[in-house]
Design a protein around this motif. Sequence first.
Motif, PDB file in Angstrom:
ATOM      1  N   ARG A  61       5.546 -13.854 -10.819  1.00 51.20           N
ATOM      2  CA  ARG A  61       6.977 -13.841 -10.483  1.00 51.20           C
ATOM      3  C   ARG A  61       7.491 -12.419 -10.342  1.00 51.20           C
ATOM      4  NH1 ARG A  61       7.194 -18.279 -13.945  1.00 51.20           N
ATOM      5  NH2 ARG A  61       7.750 -16.932 -15.726  1.00 51.20           N
ATOM      6  N   LYS A  62       7.057 -11.535 -11.235  1.00 50.16           N
ATOM      7  CA  LYS A  62       7.464 -10.131 -11.167  1.00 50.16           C
ATOM      8  C   LYS A  62       6.959  -9.479  -9.875  1.00 50.16           C
ATOM      9  CE  LYS A  62       7.860  -9.094 -16.101  1.00 50.16           C
ATOM     10  NZ  LYS A  62       7.318  -8.312 -17.244  1.00 50.16           N
ATOM     11  N   PHE A  63       5.730  -9.819  -9.502  1.00 50.06           N
ATOM     12  CA  PHE A  63       5.154  -9.267  -8.284  1.00 50.06           C
ATOM     13  C   PHE A  63       5.942  -9.747  -7.056  1.00 50.06           C
ATOM     14  CE2 PHE A  63       2.263  -9.662  -4.650  1.00 50.06           C
ATOM     15  CZ  PHE A  63       1.817  -8.348  -4.540  1.00 50.06           C
ATOM     16  N   LYS A  64       6.262 -11.047  -7.019  1.00 51.91           N
ATOM     17  CA  LYS A  64       7.036 -11.596  -5.903  1.00 51.91           C
ATOM     18  C   LYS A  64       8.431 -10.988  -5.846  1.00 51.91           C
ATOM     19  CE  LYS A  64       4.760 -16.105  -5.396  1.00 51.91           C
ATOM     20  NZ  LYS A  64       4.936 -17.579  -5.489  1.00 51.91           N
ATOM     21  N   ASP A  65       9.033 -10.823  -7.025  1.00 55.41           N
ATOM     22  CA  ASP A  65      10.375 -10.240  -7.096  1.00 55.41           C
ATOM     23  C   ASP A  65      10.366  -8.804  -6.575  1.00 55.41           C
ATOM     24  OD1 ASP A  65      13.186 -10.240  -7.995  1.00 55.41           O
ATOM     25  OD2 ASP A  65      12.488  -8.772  -9.455  1.00 55.41           O
ATOM     26  N   ARG A  66       9.324  -8.064  -6.965  1.00 51.67           N
ATOM     27  CA  ARG A  66       9.201  -6.669  -6.528  1.00 51.67           C
ATOM     28  C   ARG A  66       8.991  -6.600  -5.010  1.00 51.67           C
ATOM     29  NH1 ARG A  66       5.011  -4.514 -10.137  1.00 51.67           N
ATOM     30  NH2 ARG A  66       6.513  -4.971 -11.779  1.00 51.67           N
ATOM     31  N   ALA A  67       8.175  -7.508  -4.489  1.00 51.21           N
ATOM     32  CA  ALA A  67       7.903  -7.542  -3.046  1.00 51.21           C
ATOM     33  C   ALA A  67       9.163  -7.931  -2.270  1.00 51.21           C
ATOM     34  CB  ALA A  67       6.780  -8.527  -2.758  1.00 51.21           C
ATOM     35  N   TYR A  68       9.942  -8.858  -2.832  1.00 51.34           N
ATOM     36  CA  TYR A  68      11.177  -9.306  -2.192  1.00 51.34           C
ATOM     37  C   TYR A  68      12.192  -8.167  -2.128  1.00 51.34           C
ATOM     38  CZ  TYR A  68      15.476 -12.000  -1.440  1.00 51.34           C
ATOM     39  OH  TYR A  68      16.664 -12.479  -0.953  1.00 51.34           O
ATOM     40  N   PHE A 112      20.941   3.238  -5.667  1.00 52.71           N
ATOM     41  CA  PHE A 112      20.860   2.635  -6.995  1.00 52.71           C
ATOM     42  C   PHE A 112      19.927   1.428  -6.969  1.00 52.71           C
ATOM     43  CE2 PHE A 112      24.848   4.881  -7.095  1.00 52.71           C
ATOM     44  CZ  PHE A 112      25.016   5.288  -8.411  1.00 52.71           C
ATOM     45  N   SER A 113      19.294   1.174  -8.083  1.00 51.45           N
ATOM     46  CA  SER A 113      18.518  -0.059  -8.211  1.00 51.45           C
ATOM     47  C   SER A 113      19.457  -1.169  -8.674  1.00 51.45           C
ATOM     48  CB  SER A 113      17.384   0.114  -9.226  1.00 51.45           C
ATOM     49  OG  SER A 113      17.908   0.226 -10.547  1.00 51.45           O
ATOM     50  N   ALA A 114      19.057  -2.420  -8.434  1.00 51.47           N
ATOM     51  CA  ALA A 114      19.872  -3.553  -8.864  1.00 51.47           C
ATOM     52  C   ALA A 114      20.012  -3.564 -10.380  1.00 51.47           C
ATOM     53  CB  ALA A 114      19.238  -4.856  -8.373  1.00 51.47           C
ATOM     54  N   LYS A 115      18.938  -3.165 -11.073  1.00 49.99           N
ATOM     55  CA  LYS A 115      18.953  -3.148 -12.536  1.00 49.99           C
ATOM     56  C   LYS A 115      19.950  -2.121 -13.056  1.00 49.99           C
ATOM     57  CE  LYS A 115      17.382  -4.675 -16.457  1.00 49.99           C
ATOM     58  NZ  LYS A 115      17.642  -6.085 -16.837  1.00 49.99           N
ATOM     59  N   GLU A 116      19.997  -0.959 -12.423  1.00 45.56           N
ATOM     60  CA  GLU A 116      20.939   0.083 -12.848  1.00 45.56           C
ATOM     61  C   GLU A 116      22.379  -0.413 -12.793  1.00 45.56           C
ATOM     62  OE1 GLU A 116      19.455   4.537 -11.858  1.00 45.56           O
ATOM     63  OE2 GLU A 116      19.587   3.204 -10.117  1.00 45.56           O
ATOM     64  N   CYS A 143      23.339   0.063  -3.454  1.00 48.98           N
ATOM     65  CA  CYS A 143      22.100  -0.621  -3.822  1.00 48.98           C
ATOM     66  C   CYS A 143      21.648  -1.429  -2.608  1.00 48.98           C
ATOM     67  CB  CYS A 143      22.337  -1.548  -5.014  1.00 48.98           C
ATOM     68  SG  CYS A 143      20.910  -2.577  -5.415  1.00 48.98           S
ATOM     69  N   LEU A 144      20.424  -1.190  -2.151  1.00 45.41           N
ATOM     70  CA  LEU A 144      19.912  -1.835  -0.946  1.00 45.41           C
ATOM     71  C   LEU A 144      18.882  -2.920  -1.244  1.00 45.41           C
ATOM     72  CD1 LEU A 144      19.464   1.368   1.263  1.00 45.41           C
ATOM     73  CD2 LEU A 144      21.375  -0.255   1.301  1.00 45.41           C
ATOM     74  N   GLU A 145      18.592  -3.161  -2.521  1.00 47.30           N
ATOM     75  CA  GLU A 145      17.559  -4.147  -2.839  1.00 47.30           C
ATOM     76  C   GLU A 145      18.136  -5.510  -3.219  1.00 47.30           C
ATOM     77  OE1 GLU A 145      15.374  -2.044  -5.872  1.00 47.30           O
ATOM     78  OE2 GLU A 145      16.518  -3.015  -7.476  1.00 47.30           O
ATOM     79  N   THR A 146      19.367  -5.777  -2.772  1.00 46.35           N
ATOM     80  CA  THR A 146      19.986  -7.093  -2.939  1.00 46.35           C
ATOM     81  C   THR A 146      20.251  -7.657  -1.536  1.00 46.35           C
ATOM     82  OG1 THR A 146      22.124  -5.975  -3.089  1.00 46.35           O
ATOM     83  CG2 THR A 146      21.081  -6.602  -5.160  1.00 46.35           C
TER      84      THR A 146
END
Length: 379
Positions: A6-13, A43-47, A120-123
């Motif tokens: 799941r972490k790998f898929k999330d990172r790839a997404y 920014f990252s989504a987590k930040e 943030c561009l990863e959303t």
Amino acid sequence: MGSILRKFKDRAYKKTLMVRNGATVLKELIASSHGKYNPYRIFSAKELEIATNNYDEREVIKQCDFYITKLYKGFWQERLISVLKFDESLPDSVYKYSINNIVYAAQMDHKHILKLIGCCLETPIPILVFEYGEYRTLPERIGHYRDPQPRPQFEPLRLKHRLKMAIDIAHALAYLHVGFPRPIVFRHFIPSRILFNEENVAKLFDFSLSISIPEGKTHVTHRGMGIWELCAPDYKKIYVFNETLVINEKYDVYTFGTVLLELLTGQGARDLLLTYGSVRHLIEYLNNYLENNRFTEIADPIIVQDLSCTGKEHHLQACARLTLECLNESPVYRPTIVDVAKDSDKFIALFHVINLLYSSFFMFSFSPASISTATRLFE
């Protein structure tokens, strides 16, 4: 094993979103600014989740029209920030609004426009990060909009404060209209798009609907969008039929007039229209009050009762006349926002001179220093 997958898929997404969003932003930014824009942080989504306490609803500064966006109070690297998040459940148009915001906000360098710090561009829909601007919107500061959440209380806005706000925002709009090779029409200039920082400085924000006029052209054609009550008559007329229409800087001038009207009357545009029935009737009433020197009867009681303001009636009359010029039914006869800014500067200069001389009178002397200061205001 499942959690690792799941972490790998999330990172790839997220990486896929970063590439897609980053490419879109860069393409639009280069096309709009010719590569001249301010640096901004990614920014990252987590930040941003950490900065906003996982988008805690108690930290919402304001919820924008139709619930499309929420502006959150955040804390990042020992500084307060504002985080603009779009509703990801809405259609693709919201994605365009987000990109448009980044593209135009990244080009801005003006003390009365909320500064973009990054995004943030990863959303699925990019999230924007701005300097802090939590000290209420203009409707809240005037008092005709009540926020259900408790906020700090501020002193009533006197006429001099309202004039200063109008001047500051007029200069911000003038910057958009003449400060770029391609004039920018803000197109969504409404009172709730004006925020304040801790120094009580007015800041314009949200470029969701902004549009540039092509080089060498005087206008751009586009599908009608905007807040119905605040639309210019020429804009609204075509908007009814959902057709394309001609847009230029005079549209912002009209909406600036509606904001001036709210500053002077203390009432929202919607409330005024409910009272008078239509914009045309409202303008007829305003003209009538002006011609009979009775504008104080419909001015905000806070202004009328302000004993510290000298020459109040004169300033109200002058501002009301400027308001009516901006609200002219024909865009041809509306002033440019540069002319509006110049007239507003004259109002505030005259306001200071009158109060300066008034103060000197009660000191029983007109000192050389006070006369010198008054003279410099008109230089």
